[in-house]
Design a protein around this motif. Structure first.
Motif: not given
Length: 165
Positions: A13-20, A41-45, A58-64, A66-74
């Motif tokens: 369960k891996i997510g991605f946080i970026g910006e424009n 999972r789109e909710e993890y991006i 702020h992006s990490m707040e959104k992931l936290l 979630l009912k089911e959070r990613p275990t890792a984020v890039i």
């Protein structure tokens, strides 16, 4: 390289946080996830309208939330990961025990944080030298062209938990 490392460490369960300005990195993230047959999972991006640490926070707040959070984020770059690291701490959680993080750029201060951040080094000094050389050659001959492919390097530190142990 980051996706493969996380997969090898047991993360699915891996997510991605970026910006424009890092949308191309999000595209590469999706490609890597598909290559290793990992679920996207789109909710993890998250692509933030903000930048730097505040975008990561702020992006990490959104992931936290979630009912089911990613275990890792890039992250698209290290400063965003540092903002996320602060958010995780502010919510009573810990890196990497509760969530693993990987940044990009290998900024100089990373080894000195409470939890040194795993990152991808893109060898920016080499990139700058190549760009400068190319610019000089272009100034002499406007038709001059060359391509370079630089290998990124994963720098393993303490921000990724091995879920296989």
């Amino acid at each position: 390289e980051a996706v493969k490392y996380l997969m090898d460490m047991g993360h699915r369960k891996i997510g991605f946080i970026g910006e424009n300005l890092t949308k191309s990195k999000a595209k590469h993230f999706r490609t890597a996830m598909n290559e290793y047959a990992l679920p996207i999972r789109e909710e993890y991006i998250i692509i933030s309208e903000e930048r730097f640490e505040i975008a990561g926070y702020h992006s990490m707040e959104k992931l936290l939330e979630l009912k089911e959070r990613p275990t890792a984020v890039i992250f698209g770059y290290d400063y965003m990961a540092l903002g996320a690291m602060k958010c995780i701490k502010d919510h009573g959680l810990a890196v990497p025990d509760d969530i693993s993080l990987i940044g990009m750029d290998n900024i100089r201060s990373l080894p000195y944080w409470d939890t040194p951040l795993t990152t991808i080094s893109s060898h920016s000094k080499t990139q700058c030298n190549l760009a400068f050389d190319l610019l000089l050659k272009k100034m002499k001959n406007k038709y001059y062209s060359e391509n370079h492919m630089l290998e990124a390097t994963l720098i393993k530190r303490d921000s990724v938990k091995n879920l296989k142990d």
